[in-house]
Design a protein around this motif. Structure first.
Motif, PDB file in Angstrom:
ATOM      1  N   GLU A   1       1.551  -1.982 -12.720  1.00  0.00           N
ATOM      2  CA  GLU A   1       2.763  -1.647 -11.976  1.00  0.00           C
ATOM      3  C   GLU A   1       2.426  -0.648 -10.874  1.00  0.00           C
TER       4      GLU A   1
ATOM      5  N   GLY B   1       3.841  -0.026  -7.894  1.00  0.00           N
ATOM      6  CA  GLY B   1       4.985   0.738  -7.393  1.00  0.00           C
ATOM      7  C   GLY B   1       5.361   1.868  -8.334  1.00  0.00           C
ATOM      8  N   ASP B   2       5.326   1.588  -9.625  1.00  0.00           N
ATOM      9  CA  ASP B   2       5.619   2.632 -10.608  1.00  0.00           C
ATOM     10  C   ASP B   2       4.585   3.749 -10.536  1.00  0.00           C
TER      11      ASP B   2
ATOM     12  N   TYR C   1       5.190   6.008  -7.587  1.00  0.00           N
ATOM     13  CA  TYR C   1       6.289   6.916  -7.913  1.00  0.00           C
ATOM     14  C   TYR C   1       5.810   8.047  -8.826  1.00  0.00           C
TER      15      TYR C   1
END
Length: 149
Positions: free
Chosen positions: A108, A110-111, A114
Motif C-alpha cells: 500500500e 499511498g498508505d 501518509y
C-alpha cells in the motif's frame, strides 16, 4: 559527534508500529544528520543499517542538488520506485532522516506515504533532541544553516 537523548526502545517501538501499520512495509531506519544509524525497526541488522546509510547519503546529495537547481525550497522527501519495491526517504525537522522500504504486489504505497508524513510530523515524540551534523559543532556556529527543513 552527534548526540541524541532517545531510548532505543522508544524509537524501535515507534518504527515497528510504523512498519506494522502498512501492508508490505519491510523495515524503517532513522539516521542522524551525519548519516549514522540511530535506530531501526525489528529485523534491521547493523549491516543493513550501514548499507541504507550509504544509499541515503547519495540520494540526499542528489535531492539537495535538485532543490538548489530548481530553487524549490527545502528537501522533504525522496521516493525511489524499483520494479519490486519502493524506498521512502524523508527529512525530519530536527535534521534526522527516516527511511522506509515497502515491497510486494499488495503493498500500500499511498498508505505508506501518509504514514511517513505522519511520522515526520510527530517525530519530536521519538526524537526529542534537535540534532545537527558534527561538522557544525564549531565554536559559535549553531549549525542551523545545515539542518534539513
Amino acid at each position: 559527534m552527534t548526540h541524541a537523548v532517545v531510548t532505543g526502545d522508544s524509537l524501535t517501538g515507534a518504527l515497528d508500529r510504523l512498519v506494522d501499520r502498512v501492508r508490505g512495509a519491510e523495515f524503517a531506519v532513522v539516521l542522524s544528520p551525519d548519516g549514522l544509524p540511530l535506530g531501526g525497526s525489528r529485523h534491521v541488522e547493523a549491516r543493513l543499517a550501514e548499507q541504507i546509510s550509504g544509499v541515503v547519503a547519495g540520494l540526499l546529495a542528489l535531492g539537495l542538488a535538485a532543490t538548489r537547481t530548481c530553487d524549490a525550497g527545502g528537501l522533504r522527501q525522496i521516493v525511489v520506485q524499483m520494479s519490486r519495491a519502493f524506498l521512502f526517504v524523508a527529512t525530519i525537522r530536527n535534521g534526522t532522516i527516516l527511511t522506509v522500504r515497502i515491497a510486494g504486489d499488495d503493498a500500500e504505497v499511498g498508505d505508506m506515504a501518509y504514514e511517513v508524513a505522519l511520522f515526520v510530523g510527530q517525530a519530536e515524540r521519538h526524537l526529542p533532541v534537535s540534532l545537527e551534523p558534527a561538522s557544525a559543532a564549531r565554536s559559535g556556529d549553531s549549525g542551523a544553516h545545515l539542518r534539513h527543513r
